[in-house]
Write an enzyme that holds these catalytic residues in place. Structure first.
Site: not given
Length: 665
Positions: A52, A177, A121
């Site tokens: 990430e 994540c 994200k």
């Protein structure tokens, strides 16, 4: 397409790269990324994930609001994109991106100089040590679904499935994540939309216990989604102002951990795993609840868009499978797990038998004891069932019935075994009744000119079965079957006789290779009790498998049907996974090449295909009740396997003919 190329059999080599990084140094980070990309491409990798925000480093904090850093990340992305121009590999890299005057934590999906898409994200952690909502917006706040990036019009959004048109089972989804740490991760809906490889670009600082939790989380998500799950973490070079980083990389497939990186290294690392895409697709077809979930979440599924791409992999070069394939898929290789499996199988069989005895009100068993493997195992299960019910083992009537070809070794082993178990033992010579039967039916067999045909063999098998059922009538007992899963699969049993018919069969879902380990486990762990003759079990294990029906020499079963080690391998991948013969042979060659040449693997597989798919199903359609013991499957029509008794084997034989004898294209 070559037989010896893993992509020809619906495997995909997936990689995770954990490069060294420098905080806020995009040029350095791009160079590190490119070096790992080139290494992966040379290794035949199809998909590669990086950490990430890998082009900037994750731990930049408020530096993410500096234009110089954001401009530098886009320049770094251009460098990585240019490096992919000639690579047949999908690269997924993390960076911060400005979209419509807002900043998003993104993953860019790259292939051959093209940006396939950008995924923002969705869930931003803002608790504990995380302050992502201070710098970034959630992908759900995006007001556009296309962005212009490095001169390309690019799909933007979290609901994308990247679909390889030259590998129909390769469907990618990317999340970042925290997305997987939520109650319903975006990847769950992506799997329902067809994604088979779920990729997570993560940074994920390390604290005590977190590595184990990540491992569990990723494994369970891959199991729930019937998918491969690819997980990255940031490693050396991230800022340790308030956090530390271990660089844990994981690749799981349907709940199984395929590979995990070494942690806390001060160098870059690359881990790869060969993912079985067909296995995942087959499980989704098999499990009806997966399809039900698609229906129940149809709105979420329809929100995904497919982004097509052509991978352009080289199928014309050898590319060996780099994945552990157990030679004995029904038997764990690890000794402790094998012991655990053996005890569990016995407990399942004993539970099934004790319930049948209790519900029927019958407290006696009749078992034919040949001195061979299957009847030995059945007798051991019967003994444990009597122990569990608090009944004496003398309630078991063991009967050995020597015929025309019974060897002294197996006869003696049968008698020793019954003595060791402590059951009632009888010996009945069936030759007089067989001779009467042969005369009654007009069989041409005579002492001076014997005829050893199938009728001669089956008269003996039939007489043994008749004796057992009549003894059960006489004693008020239940005839316990001994035939195993391998024999049912190959049709290596006589219809209506002892290895096929009984009142209850404890072995019907247990393959021959597992029975061998079950008997050995009893011997080695002294399950019969200290001081009993466990050596007889070891002697039985070392005895050639034979029906002993024809006089004049050893009658080897495996000489006719092939080695059970290979046939159980063929059975597992045909029954449990539905693979075609070419893929079964590919896996068998990978697992057994030090023992068997490909030509022999192909020969034995042909025997399996012919016997399994044509001519034997009618025997399986009427098998007695028996407990299913493993997820590897059973052949009961009431359980795992329903098939027509008059099907043909043509399509399986045609696929078998695609297999070369020596592994060449």
């Amino acid at each position: 397409m070559r037989f010896d190329n893993l992509y020809s059999h619906d495997f995909a080599r997936i990689a995770v790269g954990v490069p060294l990084c420098r905080v806020a140094d995009p040029a350095f980070n791009a160079a590190q990324t490119i070096a790992l990309l080139n290494q992966a491409a040379a290794d035949g990798v199809a998909v590669m994930a990086f950490p990430e925000l890998g082009l900037s480093a994750y731990s930049c904090d408020d530096l993410f609001h500096q234009r110089a850093l954001l401009d530098g990340c886009e320049v770094a992305l251009a460098e990585v994109l240019a490096a992919t121009a000639d690579l047949p590999l999908v690269a997924i890299v993390g960076l911060p991106l400005r979209v419509e005057q807002r900043l998003f934590n993104c993953a860019a999906v790259l292939l051959r100089g093209r940006i396939l898409g950008v995924v923002p994200k969705t869930f931003l952690p803002n608790y504990g040590e995380f302050y992502e909502a201070r710098q970034f917006c959630s992908g759900e706040e995006a007001t556009v679904d296309t962005v212009t990036l490095l001169g390309q019009q690019v799909p933007f959004g979290s609901r994308q499935v990247f679909a390889a048109d030259d590998m129909p089972l390769l469907r990618l989804h990317v999340e970042i994540c925290e997305d997987v740490w939520t109650p319903i991760p975006p990847s769950s809906f992506a799997a329902l939309a067809g994604a088979t490889v779920l990729v997570n670009l993560s940074a994920s600082n390390v604290v005590i216990g977190k590595a184990a939790y990540r491992r569990q989380l990723v494994s369970q998500q891959s199991a729930r989604c019937l998918a491969a799950y690819v997980y990255s973490s940031a490693g050396a070079g991230e800022s340790t102002t308030d956090m530390a980083w271990d660089g844990q990389a994981l690749i799981c497939e349907n709940g199984e951990l395929l590979v995990e990186s070494e942690r806390f290294l001060r160098s870059a690392r690359l881990v790869t795993a060969d993912v079985d895409l067909e296995r995942l697709s087959r499980e989704r077809m098999r499990q009806s609840t997966f399809g039900n979930s698609v229906r129940l979440h149809a709105g979420q599924v329809r929100a995904f868009r497919q982004v097509p791409f052509t991978l352009g992999l080289e199928h014309d070069r050898p590319l060996a499978l780099r994945r552990r394939v157990e030679r004995f898929p029904y038997v764990p290789a690890d000794h402790s797990r094998r012991d655990e499996r053996c005890e569990e199988v016995y407990n399942i069989q004993v539970q099934g038998l004790t319930q049948r005895l209790a519900s029927s009100g019958i407290h006696k068993l009749v078992v034919g004891i040949s001195g061979g493997l299957d009847s030995t195992h059945a007798l051991l299960v019967a003994a444990r069932a009597m122990d569990a019910l608090g009944l004496p083992r003398t309630n078991i009537l063991g009967v050995t019935m020597p015929g025309f070809a019974t060897g002294e070794r197996t006869r003696a082993q049968a008698l020793r075994l019954m003595a060791a178990v402590g059951c009632e033992a009888r010996e009945i010579d069936i030759r007089p009744s067989c001779e009467q039967m042969l005369r009654d039916i007009g069989h041409p067999h005579r002492e001076g000119a014997p005829v050893y045909d199938v009728t001669f063999e089956n008269v003996q098998a039939g007489e043994r079965t008749s004796h057992l059922f009549r003894l059960a009538n006489l004693t008020g007992g239940l005839v316990l079957g001994t035939g195993d899963l391998s024999e049912l699969a190959l049709g290596w049993c006589t219809y209506g006789v002892g290895d096929h018919m009984s009142h209850y069969n404890v072995n019907a879902s247990v393959p021959k290779t597992l029975i061998q380990h079950l008997v050995r486990w009893v011997a080695e762990t002294h399950q019969l009790g200290e001081g009993t003759d466990s050596q007889v079990l070891l002697d039985i294990l070392s005895t050639e498998i034979s029906p002993e029906l024809v006089p004049g020499g050893l009658q080897s079963t495996e000489a006719v049907v092939g080695p059970y080690a290979l046939q159980d391998f063929n059975l597992f991948y045909t029954l449990r996974h539905g693979y075609a013969p070419a893929k079964v042979a590919f896996l068998a060659h990978h697992a057994w090449q030090e023992v068997y040449m490909l030509a022999e693997i192909k020969r034995v597989l042909r025997i399996f295909v012919q016997r399994f798919f044509r001519g034997s199903q009618f025997k399986r359609s009427c098998v007695p009740n028996a407990p299913k013991v493993g997820s590897g499957g059973s052949l009961s029509p009431r359980g795992d396997w329903r098939a027509p008794s008059d099907s043909e084997a043509a399509v399986w034989l045609a696929d078998l003919d695609r297999i070369p004898d020596q592994g060449q294209p």
